[in-house]
Scaffold this motif. Structure first.
Motif, PDB file in Angstrom:
ATOM      1  N   UNK A 207      14.166  -4.948  32.614  1.00 49.23           N
ATOM      2  CA  UNK A 207      14.972  -4.080  33.473  1.00 49.23           C
ATOM      3  C   UNK A 207      15.871  -4.862  34.434  1.00 49.23           C
ATOM      4  N   UNK A 208      15.802  -6.183  34.384  1.00 48.58           N
ATOM      5  CA  UNK A 208      16.600  -7.000  35.287  1.00 48.58           C
ATOM      6  C   UNK A 208      17.960  -7.360  34.701  1.00 48.58           C
ATOM      7  N   UNK A 209      18.217  -6.904  33.498  1.00 47.63           N
ATOM      8  CA  UNK A 209      19.509  -7.153  32.867  1.00 47.63           C
ATOM      9  C   UNK A 209      20.554  -6.207  33.456  1.00 47.63           C
ATOM     10  N   UNK A 210      21.805  -6.446  33.128  1.00 43.86           N
ATOM     11  CA  UNK A 210      22.851  -5.522  33.556  1.00 43.86           C
ATOM     12  C   UNK A 210      22.630  -4.184  32.855  1.00 43.86           C
ATOM     13  N   UNK A 211      23.094  -3.110  33.477  1.00 39.59           N
ATOM     14  CA  UNK A 211      22.824  -1.766  32.961  1.00 39.59           C
ATOM     15  C   UNK A 211      23.238  -1.599  31.503  1.00 39.59           C
ATOM     16  N   UNK A 212      24.347  -2.187  31.132  1.00 43.46           N
ATOM     17  CA  UNK A 212      24.829  -2.025  29.761  1.00 43.46           C
ATOM     18  C   UNK A 212      23.981  -2.779  28.744  1.00 43.46           C
ATOM     19  N   UNK A 213      23.202  -3.784  29.228  1.00 42.27           N
ATOM     20  CA  UNK A 213      22.389  -4.584  28.316  1.00 42.27           C
ATOM     21  C   UNK A 213      20.951  -4.072  28.195  1.00 42.27           C
ATOM     22  N   UNK A 214      20.573  -3.080  29.008  1.00 44.73           N
ATOM     23  CA  UNK A 214      19.233  -2.499  28.904  1.00 44.73           C
ATOM     24  C   UNK A 214      19.208  -1.575  27.692  1.00 44.73           C
TER      25      UNK A 214
END
Length: 251
Positions: A207-214
């Protein structure tokens, strides 16, 4: 301020974005609780309204897996102990909760039953007829502590023996080796799956990735959550503009 004593909180999972908001607050403040006790909808004291006991909150298994996943997803799972609570009464109950992600279990209802509770649901009235949940001297004198304490101890010992016996039967040397694949559940007629096949389990820091990469199922709820409010981020919904009515020409 606690002098080194563990600090945590207890909850029953409701709206998922609310707990994810807590997770975001953990990240932004770097204040990590020592433990989180996850209660299930099947829990509840004799003082709780009946509708709340029967219908409010997520069942323990679902809430437990969600909290475990969320903490794994933000990379703090190893710092937080998860305690499972909610009708945990048998050795198999304990095996299941530990396999699904709990570090330990709380047991209240079964202990009280061993003590003499008859579930009269008068815990909040100070009129418990068995003397278990009351400060009324006339009533609590009826609680035979010397006799009942033996029953409570025996219940605890036999339950732990059952727990360890199941662990041994599964070929496991340590309870920490339990995992979701050890627990089977019938899905439908002729279909049985283990919990590792039924539920999604997040990778550390997912969940620490950028929103588009989740890419997990948490993406939508994570985007709605806020570390500042349980209300979360209000989703903006574009409403269509009403059509203007043109006046009809006279015939």
């Amino acid at each position: 301020l606690s002098g080194g004593k563990p600090i945590g909180f207890k909850l029953c999972v409701g709206k998922k974005h609310e707990f994810l908001g807590i997770c975001k607050a953990i990240l932004s403040t770097n204040i990590i609780p020592d433990f989180i006790t996850v209660d299930g909808a099947e829990g509840g004291t004799g003082a709780a309204p009946l509708e709340y006991v029967n219908h409010v909150g997520s069942p323990l298994n679902d809430g437990l897996i969600f909290v475990h996943n969320a903490l794994v997803g933000i990379g703090v799972r190893e710092h937080v102990r998860i305690i499972a609570s909610g009708k945990v009464a048998t050795g198999f109950d304990m095996v299941t909760k530990l396999a699904l992600g709990a570090d330990m279990c709380n047991c209240a209802r079964a202990m009280m039953l061993a003590l003499g509770c008859i579930q009269s649901r008068q815990c909040n009235t100070n009129a418990c007829p068995t003397g278990v949940a009351t400060q009324n001297k006339r009533l609590y004198k009826g609680l035979a502590v010397k006799a009942k304490k033996i029953r409570v101890a025996q219940y605890h010992d036999v339950t732990m023996e059952s727990f360890l016996s199941l662990i041994a039967a599964m070929g496991i040397k340590n309870p920490s080796d339990l995992n979701p694949a050890h627990i089977m559940r019938r899905i439908s007629q002729g279909v049985v799956k283990n919990y590792a096949e039924i539920y999604e389990y997040l990778e550390p820091n997912a969940l620490l990735k950028s929103d588009k990469d989740i890419v997990c199922s948490f993406k939508h709820e994570w985007s709605l959550s806020s570390e500042h409010s349980f209300d979360g981020v209000k989703a903006k919904v574009s409403k269509p503009k009403p059509k203007s009515k043109k006046p009809k020409a006279d015939a």
